[in-house]
Write a protein that holds these residues in place. Structure first.
Motif, short mmCIF file in Angstrom:
data_model
loop_
_atom_site.label_atom_id
_atom_site.label_comp_id
_atom_site.label_asym_id
_atom_site.label_seq_id
_atom_site.Cartn_x
_atom_site.Cartn_y
_atom_site.Cartn_z
N ASN A 106 0.82 -1.21 0.00
CA ASN A 106 0.00 0.00 0.00
C ASN A 106 0.85 1.26 0.00
OD1 ASN A 106 -2.01 -2.04 1.78
ND2 ASN A 106 -3.01 -0.76 0.24
N VAL A 107 2.16 1.12 -0.18
CA VAL A 107 3.07 2.27 -0.29
C VAL A 107 4.00 2.04 -1.48
CG1 VAL A 107 3.01 2.88 2.16
CG2 VAL A 107 4.73 1.26 1.34
N PRO A 108 4.47 3.10 -2.13
CA PRO A 108 5.37 2.91 -3.27
C PRO A 108 6.78 2.51 -2.88
CG PRO A 108 4.96 5.25 -2.90
CD PRO A 108 4.05 4.50 -1.99
N LEU A 109 7.28 3.06 -1.77
CA LEU A 109 8.66 2.81 -1.32
C LEU A 109 8.64 1.96 -0.06
CD1 LEU A 109 10.16 6.39 -1.79
CD2 LEU A 109 11.19 4.33 -2.75
N LEU A 110 9.25 0.79 -0.12
CA LEU A 110 9.36 -0.04 1.07
C LEU A 110 10.69 0.16 1.78
CD1 LEU A 110 7.65 -3.30 -0.19
CD2 LEU A 110 6.81 -1.74 1.57
N ASN A 111 11.67 0.68 1.06
CA ASN A 111 12.97 1.05 1.61
C ASN A 111 13.52 2.17 0.74
OD1 ASN A 111 14.03 -0.66 3.91
ND2 ASN A 111 13.42 -2.29 2.50
N ARG A 112 14.53 2.85 1.21
CA ARG A 112 15.23 3.78 0.34
C ARG A 112 15.85 3.02 -0.82
NH1 ARG A 112 18.51 7.24 4.86
NH2 ARG A 112 18.67 5.14 5.74
N GLY A 113 15.65 3.53 -2.02
CA GLY A 113 16.18 2.86 -3.20
C GLY A 113 15.37 1.65 -3.64
N MET A 114 14.18 1.46 -3.08
CA MET A 114 13.35 0.31 -3.45
C MET A 114 11.94 0.78 -3.80
SD MET A 114 12.70 -3.23 -1.34
CE MET A 114 11.72 -4.57 -2.06
N LEU A 115 11.82 1.33 -5.01
CA LEU A 115 10.54 1.81 -5.52
C LEU A 115 9.82 0.62 -6.16
CD1 LEU A 115 8.70 4.26 -5.97
CD2 LEU A 115 9.96 4.71 -8.09
N SER A 116 9.44 -0.31 -5.31
CA SER A 116 8.90 -1.59 -5.78
C SER A 116 7.51 -1.45 -6.38
CB SER A 116 8.87 -2.59 -4.63
OG SER A 116 8.15 -2.06 -3.52
N HIS A 117 6.72 -0.50 -5.90
CA HIS A 117 5.32 -0.36 -6.34
C HIS A 117 5.06 1.09 -6.77
CE1 HIS A 117 5.37 -4.00 -3.89
NE2 HIS A 117 4.26 -4.38 -4.49
N PRO A 118 5.56 1.45 -7.95
CA PRO A 118 5.54 2.87 -8.35
C PRO A 118 4.17 3.42 -8.69
CG PRO A 118 6.41 1.49 -10.12
CD PRO A 118 6.27 0.60 -8.93
N CYS A 119 3.15 2.58 -8.75
CA CYS A 119 1.81 3.07 -9.11
C CYS A 119 0.85 3.08 -7.93
CB CYS A 119 1.23 2.24 -10.25
SG CYS A 119 2.16 2.40 -11.79
N VAL A 120 1.37 2.98 -6.72
CA VAL A 120 0.52 3.00 -5.54
C VAL A 120 -0.07 4.40 -5.34
CG1 VAL A 120 0.55 2.98 -3.01
CG2 VAL A 120 1.56 1.09 -4.28
N SER A 121 -1.35 4.43 -5.06
CA SER A 121 -2.03 5.64 -4.59
C SER A 121 -2.40 5.43 -3.13
CB SER A 121 -3.29 5.91 -5.41
OG SER A 121 -4.09 6.90 -4.81
N ALA A 122 -2.38 6.50 -2.35
CA ALA A 122 -2.65 6.37 -0.92
C ALA A 122 -4.05 5.86 -0.63
CB ALA A 122 -2.43 7.72 -0.23
N ASN A 123 -5.01 6.15 -1.52
CA ASN A 123 -6.39 5.85 -1.18
C ASN A 123 -7.25 5.52 -2.40
OD1 ASN A 123 -6.85 8.58 -2.22
ND2 ASN A 123 -6.17 9.28 -0.21
N ASP A 124 -6.70 4.76 -3.36
CA ASP A 124 -7.49 4.41 -4.54
C ASP A 124 -8.36 3.17 -4.34
OD1 ASP A 124 -5.57 2.43 -4.57
OD2 ASP A 124 -4.87 2.80 -6.61
N GLY A 125 -8.22 2.53 -3.16
CA GLY A 125 -9.05 1.37 -2.88
C GLY A 125 -8.52 0.08 -3.47
N TYR A 126 -7.22 0.05 -3.80
CA TYR A 126 -6.61 -1.16 -4.35
C TYR A 126 -5.32 -1.50 -3.62
CZ TYR A 126 -9.73 -0.11 -8.26
OH TYR A 126 -10.83 0.16 -9.02
N ILE A 127 -4.96 -2.77 -3.67
CA ILE A 127 -3.64 -3.23 -3.25
C ILE A 127 -2.81 -3.41 -4.52
CG2 ILE A 127 -2.37 -5.00 -1.99
CD1 ILE A 127 -5.17 -5.90 -0.85
N ASP A 128 -1.59 -2.91 -4.53
CA ASP A 128 -0.70 -3.13 -5.67
C ASP A 128 0.11 -4.40 -5.41
OD1 ASP A 128 -1.65 -0.50 -6.15
OD2 ASP A 128 0.14 -0.05 -7.32
N LEU A 129 0.03 -5.33 -6.35
CA LEU A 129 0.69 -6.63 -6.19
C LEU A 129 1.74 -6.80 -7.28
CD1 LEU A 129 1.02 -9.51 -5.07
CD2 LEU A 129 -0.89 -10.20 -6.55
N MET A 130 2.97 -7.05 -6.85
CA MET A 130 4.08 -7.36 -7.75
C MET A 130 4.38 -8.85 -7.63
SD MET A 130 7.96 -5.91 -7.47
CE MET A 130 9.33 -6.81 -8.17
#
Length: 503
Positions: free
Chosen positions: A392-416
């Motif tokens: 539910n967040v774009p950055l899980l660590n510094r330098g780890m933009l694993s989920h670049p299309c996450v929105s804070a409140n779009d009502g979806y989970i981003d799954l990689m």
């Protein structure tokens, strides 16, 4: 609002304070008082007030204008009748032309001229009304400090960096130290929500997880989430939510995050319910299985490395050609990566403050119970994977933009999702692209927007497997996750997460 001017005195010299619709300017004063902390000692020193440089505003002269202090950085203004002085507490940028500049706390104090006491009072009242508008000034703040989390720096970060700023804004502070695991959960669960405006965690992401779950175990869960805003002071290793809100630099800056507590608005956050056969709780960050979970949990002994331990863990797993067997069922809303990227960019362009969800009582799931089969419109995936990482967040660590299309409140989970057997070279290529989010364009990376999922880890003989929920150990048994749109909120200066610059 037209400009508002007050003439005051300092050291026998006249000083002009100008307040308008954008900023505060203090003219003809060459000094300001700023508190400076050196290790454990607190001292106050007189330093030069930054002047407006020509390259900042070519129409202004450094000799005539001081640096403008924007409304956002004005913490408090008041006239003290006993001392006959005006005091202005502000944050001043070290590099005004840099939007990610660090700031320092400046306290300006001036003597009011004879017969202008009433004007001084009105002047300060006007400042406070303008810079806070519909925000709550002088907030009642419950501060929860985890003295043991991350690298055990939470107490010093708060005392030296954050507390002076909150006190300068005249916040009323109730400071408590957590003494054991789930202590913050217990505090949030039993909190008198009428006594505080915000609850602030000084820790890594673990204390945030506890506070959210404490609120959601209450019979008045929704009311608690709506009434007491969450504030963050990053003091952990990853600080995933903070860097997703403010970026990798400001997300670790305690003064910037203190300002978000003072001047921020509630940024609505999607939260996820996590259901096992014998338990149910809530997640605000991520749910992972495979090598990403190992990088979180299998590297606990390397915490001294900071967030670099995650990198080491991922590399170990890639070179070991590790794969993990699972059965996953997904309620997919979108699977086309190009459509996901376009929807993300459109959402950023039209970004507005979204209010947290309203309601009362407990939060219930809408998907079938774990004991029931999934509906026919769910997609089931069987087999080996290297990465199953929902966030539910774009950055899980510094330098780890694993989920670049996450929105804070779009009502979806981003799954990689990365399936097994992709080869070391391809996975390393993916890994070296994750800092910019370009891994999303690689064929081996599947990326979904989902409303819910069910995951059954299948442990291979002689192997161990990890499930991580919000970066913490969870049972490697079957579980399911459902997103609840805009259920939570956190105080923020911006109406969205960071712009990840997806192309």
């Amino acid at each position: 609002m037209s400009s508002n001017t007050l003439f005051v005195e300092k050291l026998g010299k006249q000083v002009q304070i100008v307040f308008d619709s954008k900023s505060l300017r203090i003219q003809s004063d060459a000094t300001a008082i700023v508190p400076r902390q050196k290790k454990s000692k607190k001292s106050r020193s007189c330093v030069c007030l930054p002047t407006l440089e020509t390259n900042d505003d070519p129409s202004s002269s450094p000799a005539s204008s001081s640096l403008p202090i924007p409304h956002r950085n004005i913490l408090h203004a008041n006239y003290n009748a006993r001392t006959n002085m005006v005091q202005l507490n502000t944050l001043v940028a070290d590099k005004p032309s840099d939007p990610e500049s660090t700031t320092q706390l400046f306290k300006f104090m001036y003597t009011v001229r004879d017969n202008e006491q009433e004007k001084a009072t009105e002047f300060c009242q006007n400042i406070m009304t303008s810079v806070y508008q519909d925000l709550i000034p002088e907030k009642r703040v419950l501060v929860l400090i985890n003295p043991f989390g991350g690298q055990a720096k939470a107490k010093s970060i708060f005392e030296e960096k954050v507390k002076p700023v909150l006190e300068a804004a005249k916040c009323k502070l109730d400071i408590q130290y957590t003494e054991h695991r789930y202590h913050a959960l217990e505090i949030a669960k039993g909190l008198d929500i009428g006594s505080y405006d915000t609850i602030v965690t000084v820790s890594g992401d673990g204390l945030i997880h506890e506070v959210i779950n404490g609120f959601l175990q209450r019979p008045d869960a929704r009311e608690a989430l709506q009434k007491v805003a969450l504030g963050l002071i990053p003091a952990g290793t990853s600080n995933s939510l903070s860097i997703s809100m403010s970026g990798e630099k400001l997300g670790f800056d305690p003064i910037h995050n203190a300002l978000q507590i003072i001047k921020g608005r509630p940024l609505a956050l999607d939260l996820c319910s996590v259901t096992y056969e014998d338990s149910r709780y809530f997640s605000f960050l991520s749910q992972s299985f495979g090598i990403a979970a190992y990088a979180d949990l299998g590297t606990e002994h390397m915490r001294w490395m900071g967030d670099n331990r995650t990198v080491v863990g991922l590399m170990q797993e890639i070179f070991s050609k590790s794969t993990y067997q699972m059965e996953a069922s997904l309620l997919i809303a979108e699977s086309d990566k190009e459509k996901i990227k376009q929807n993300y960019k459109s959402g950023l362009k039209s970004s507005e403050w979204k209010s947290p969800a309203v309601g009362d009582g407990a939060v219930l799931d809408t998907i079938p119970p774990l004991s029931d089969p999934v509906p026919e419109n769910w997609t089931t995936i069987n087999g080996d994977v290297s990465i199953f990482l929902a966030s539910n967040v774009p950055l899980l660590n510094r330098g780890m933009l694993s989920h670049p299309c996450v929105s804070a409140n779009d009502g979806y989970i981003d799954l990689m999702l990365v399936r097994g057997g992709k080869g070391i070279g391809k996975q390393l290529s993916m890994f070296t692209s994750v800092d910019t989010g370009k891994h999303l364009d690689m064929d081996l990376v599947e990326y979904y927007k989902v409303k819910a999922f069910r995951l059954k880890p299948i442990i291979k003989p002689g192997k161990s497997a990890y499930v991580a929920i919000d970066g913490e150990h969870a049972s490697a048994k079957q579980f399911q996750v459902e997103v609840h749109q805009a259920l939570g909120s956190v105080l923020s200066l911006n109406p969205t997460f960071i712009n990840t610059n997806v192309h």
